[in-house]
Design a protein around this motif. Sequence first.
Motif, PDB file in Angstrom:
ATOM      1  N   UNK A  67     -25.875  28.366 -15.436  1.00 51.37           N
ATOM      2  CA  UNK A  67     -26.322  28.256 -14.052  1.00 51.37           C
ATOM      3  C   UNK A  67     -27.767  27.785 -14.018  1.00 51.37           C
ATOM      4  N   UNK A  68     -28.097  26.939 -13.028  1.00 50.91           N
ATOM      5  CA  UNK A  68     -29.461  26.461 -12.846  1.00 50.91           C
ATOM      6  C   UNK A  68     -29.882  26.780 -11.418  1.00 50.91           C
ATOM      7  N   UNK A  69     -30.980  27.532 -11.286  1.00 49.59           N
ATOM      8  CA  UNK A  69     -31.470  27.945  -9.970  1.00 49.59           C
ATOM      9  C   UNK A  69     -32.938  27.570  -9.815  1.00 49.59           C
ATOM     10  N   UNK A  70     -33.330  27.276  -8.591  1.00 44.80           N
ATOM     11  CA  UNK A  70     -34.737  27.098  -8.259  1.00 44.80           C
ATOM     12  C   UNK A  70     -35.248  28.438  -7.715  1.00 44.80           C
ATOM     13  N   UNK A  71     -36.215  29.024  -8.432  1.00 45.67           N
ATOM     14  CA  UNK A  71     -36.770  30.322  -8.029  1.00 45.67           C
ATOM     15  C   UNK A  71     -38.252  30.180  -7.699  1.00 45.67           C
ATOM     16  N   UNK A  72     -38.650  28.986  -7.244  1.00 38.17           N
ATOM     17  CA  UNK A  72     -40.037  28.775  -6.832  1.00 38.17           C
ATOM     18  C   UNK A  72     -40.421  29.800  -5.776  1.00 38.17           C
ATOM     19  N   UNK A  73     -39.544  30.003  -4.815  1.00 40.62           N
ATOM     20  CA  UNK A  73     -39.661  31.123  -3.874  1.00 40.62           C
ATOM     21  C   UNK A  73     -38.725  32.211  -4.380  1.00 40.62           C
ATOM     22  N   UNK A  74     -39.267  33.239  -5.045  1.00 39.82           N
ATOM     23  CA  UNK A  74     -38.380  34.243  -5.655  1.00 39.82           C
ATOM     24  C   UNK A  74     -37.605  35.073  -4.640  1.00 39.82           C
ATOM     25  N   UNK A  75     -38.021  35.024  -3.383  1.00 39.00           N
ATOM     26  CA  UNK A  75     -37.278  35.778  -2.363  1.00 39.00           C
ATOM     27  C   UNK A  75     -36.027  35.031  -1.921  1.00 39.00           C
ATOM     28  N   UNK A  76     -35.953  33.733  -2.239  1.00 42.69           N
ATOM     29  CA  UNK A  76     -34.816  32.923  -1.813  1.00 42.69           C
ATOM     30  C   UNK A  76     -34.383  31.990  -2.945  1.00 42.69           C
ATOM     31  N   UNK A  77     -33.795  32.533  -4.022  1.00 44.83           N
ATOM     32  CA  UNK A  77     -33.313  31.669  -5.104  1.00 44.83           C
ATOM     33  C   UNK A  77     -32.269  30.674  -4.583  1.00 44.83           C
ATOM     34  N   UNK A  78     -32.383  29.423  -5.047  1.00 47.56           N
ATOM     35  CA  UNK A  78     -31.469  28.371  -4.613  1.00 47.56           C
ATOM     36  C   UNK A  78     -30.650  27.906  -5.816  1.00 47.56           C
ATOM     37  N   UNK A  79     -29.341  27.983  -5.684  1.00 47.30           N
ATOM     38  CA  UNK A  79     -28.449  27.571  -6.770  1.00 47.30           C
ATOM     39  C   UNK A  79     -28.362  26.054  -6.783  1.00 47.30           C
ATOM     40  N   UNK A  80     -28.763  25.433  -7.915  1.00 50.50           N
ATOM     41  CA  UNK A  80     -28.821  23.980  -7.979  1.00 50.50           C
ATOM     42  C   UNK A  80     -27.610  23.367  -8.669  1.00 50.50           C
ATOM     43  N   UNK A  81     -27.127  24.009  -9.751  1.00 47.52           N
ATOM     44  CA  UNK A  81     -26.042  23.378 -10.506  1.00 47.52           C
ATOM     45  C   UNK A  81     -25.414  24.385 -11.453  1.00 47.52           C
ATOM     46  N   UNK A  82     -24.133  24.150 -11.754  1.00 52.18           N
ATOM     47  CA  UNK A  82     -23.450  24.910 -12.802  1.00 52.18           C
ATOM     48  C   UNK A  82     -22.871  23.923 -13.799  1.00 52.18           C
ATOM     49  N   UNK A  83     -23.257  24.087 -15.089  1.00 51.75           N
ATOM     50  CA  UNK A  83     -22.704  23.241 -16.152  1.00 51.75           C
ATOM     51  C   UNK A  83     -21.600  24.046 -16.841  1.00 51.75           C
ATOM     52  N   UNK A  84     -20.344  23.730 -16.620  1.00 54.53           N
ATOM     53  CA  UNK A  84     -19.272  24.471 -17.296  1.00 54.53           C
ATOM     54  C   UNK A  84     -19.358  24.273 -18.813  1.00 54.53           C
ATOM     55  N   UNK A  85     -18.804  25.202 -19.546  1.00 52.80           N
ATOM     56  CA  UNK A  85     -18.665  25.013 -20.988  1.00 52.80           C
ATOM     57  C   UNK A  85     -17.822  23.770 -21.246  1.00 52.80           C
ATOM     58  N   UNK A  86     -18.089  23.107 -22.381  1.00 50.14           N
ATOM     59  CA  UNK A  86     -17.428  21.840 -22.682  1.00 50.14           C
ATOM     60  C   UNK A  86     -16.121  22.048 -23.442  1.00 50.14           C
ATOM     61  N   UNK A 133     -30.263  40.037 -15.330  1.00 51.23           N
ATOM     62  CA  UNK A 133     -28.917  39.531 -15.066  1.00 51.23           C
ATOM     63  C   UNK A 133     -27.893  40.553 -15.550  1.00 51.23           C
ATOM     64  N   UNK A 134     -26.722  40.514 -14.913  1.00 57.49           N
ATOM     65  CA  UNK A 134     -25.729  41.578 -15.090  1.00 57.49           C
ATOM     66  C   UNK A 134     -24.450  41.019 -15.716  1.00 57.49           C
ATOM     67  N   UNK A 135     -23.941  41.711 -16.735  1.00 58.08           N
ATOM     68  CA  UNK A 135     -22.739  41.251 -17.415  1.00 58.08           C
ATOM     69  C   UNK A 135     -21.461  41.681 -16.692  1.00 58.08           C
ATOM     70  N   UNK A 136     -21.590  42.497 -15.650  1.00 60.59           N
ATOM     71  CA  UNK A 136     -20.417  42.932 -14.883  1.00 60.59           C
ATOM     72  C   UNK A 136     -20.321  42.171 -13.565  1.00 60.59           C
ATOM     73  N   UNK A 137     -20.842  40.939 -13.537  1.00 61.93           N
ATOM     74  CA  UNK A 137     -20.652  40.001 -12.427  1.00 61.93           C
ATOM     75  C   UNK A 137     -21.507  40.287 -11.190  1.00 61.93           C
ATOM     76  N   UNK A 138     -22.513  41.166 -11.301  1.00 62.69           N
ATOM     77  CA  UNK A 138     -23.314  41.531 -10.125  1.00 62.69           C
ATOM     78  C   UNK A 138     -24.366  40.495  -9.791  1.00 62.69           C
ATOM     79  N   UNK A 139     -24.738  39.634 -10.756  1.00 65.04           N
ATOM     80  CA  UNK A 139     -25.651  38.552 -10.449  1.00 65.04           C
ATOM     81  C   UNK A 139     -27.057  38.753 -10.964  1.00 65.04           C
ATOM     82  N   UNK A 140     -28.002  38.093 -10.283  1.00 66.35           N
ATOM     83  CA  UNK A 140     -29.413  38.059 -10.648  1.00 66.35           C
ATOM     84  C   UNK A 140     -30.221  38.939  -9.718  1.00 66.35           C
ATOM     85  N   UNK A 141     -31.187  39.675 -10.299  1.00 63.04           N
ATOM     86  CA  UNK A 141     -32.163  40.425  -9.516  1.00 63.04           C
ATOM     87  C   UNK A 141     -33.561  40.064 -10.007  1.00 63.04           C
ATOM     88  N   UNK A 142     -34.439  39.742  -9.070  1.00 66.55           N
ATOM     89  CA  UNK A 142     -35.834  39.438  -9.380  1.00 66.55           C
ATOM     90  C   UNK A 142     -36.675  40.598  -8.865  1.00 66.55           C
TER      91      UNK A 142
END
Length: 484
Positions: free
Chosen positions: A88-107, A462-471
């Motif tokens: 996953x690639x996110x823009x966290x320039x504003x850490x209060x509003x992370x923006x999801x930019x792209x997902x590169x699936x495994x090849x 980051x959480x391995x049980x699918x909860x996501x990202x916390x800053x």
Amino acid sequence: MSKIDRTNFTKIVLFVGLSCSITVLAFAQGHGEELVNTRLVGTHDLQARSAYQPLPVIQDGRRILYVGHHAGEALNPLTGEIEVNGTSILDVTDPTRPVYRYHIPASGDAQGSQMVQVCSGNDLPGAGADETYLLRANGNQSHELWNVSDPSDPTFVTTVAQMGRTPDGQQNTHKTWWECDSGLAYLVGTVDGWRAPRIVQAFDLATPDEPYRVRDFSLDGVQPDTSGPVYGGSGVHEVVRLDNRLYISYGTSRDGVFQIVDREKLLSGDSNAAAPLESSSAALRFPQVGRLDLPAFWGGHTAVPLLDMEIIDYSPNRDQRIRDFVVLVSESVANQCQEARHAVFFVDITDEAHPWPVSTFQVPESDGGFCTRGGRFGSHGTQWHMGPPFYKKIQVFSWFNAGMRVVDIRNPFLPIEVGYYIPATTLNTDQRCITINGVESCKTAIQTNNVEVDDRGLIYLVDRANTGLHIVELTGSAAEILER
């Protein structure tokens, strides 16, 4: 009892019963946020993908976060497609509003891309100054390079190395270190013939589209055509480099070994030897500076150096008031404490030839009933960033269902917890199941997997049980330590 009394009694019973039902339901569904001297700044669900490693970088004046994921799949709302987990690639320039930019699936048919490293072409000797490159594990099959100069449109560059197989047919990759100043990368994974599932594979990636293999390396005794005990359990977990030293941890959660290696000697070998970079016992022992063998029930997951630590309490002493340490972490791997308790060890390496543990850090189980809360409870990893404002002041550890722990390490002989953050579970949080004495138990709990920090004083969980990202940021007395 009067009619009114009976009516009130009935209401009370119904209320108590309803309250109990809600309590049981809430427990089954997880738990709320818990914190001391920390504050949640921002969050993102990461498309409900199981996450391993967060890596914040500064890229073209913006703050970009790369996240490696475990195996699995999920819907990518940006494409409308179900995609196998990758990066996953996110823009966290504003850490209060992370923006999801792209997902590169495994090849190919790989699943997951747990480990990520990023280098700017400004730093790499053979790359274009305007380019940015991502080095990642592609499932357990290979290590890949991607051009991520545009975080919203990454392009594949090359496969650096295909993994071999263990005698029973398994492939492995793990945590890579990439030196942006030289281009040297220390890949971790399986090489045919070696007796450990994971070894170090040193590659020159100074020119990203022209990878060059330098050598393979591990503990003496796991190379091909040897016999006898295999040390280091599951093999190399990761390499951390600082100056002319490599700090290598083996074993992950059992049969651990911590090794200090002379980087120059590893890369060039013994000039007096006929084959300085081969896998002979002499060639593997030549770069070793020091080694610490752990008990069978503890492993080497992460080893991060803390060098030139001035111990204030030692100021009256004439000698060795400034000392060197390594933070050595053993990983918990079993749900609901069905294993030995894992911990963090502070190892004095002032005399590099004789590493010696001088203290431990643990989270008391009784602080949160963590062994029955669900999932894993215990240490996993710590931040890699070795710069201000955290370095040599605050060390942050991931502790699975006990979240993220904040430790004052200004005196490594006496580490002191000064804060913690345990995120709230969400509807995305996956259950963790275990069978004990023939009875299966499934519970929902946070599983904070890895943490990283940045120069803004922010912590990424980051959480391995699918909860996501916390800053998260520090507050109170914990934040004051960073300002000193």
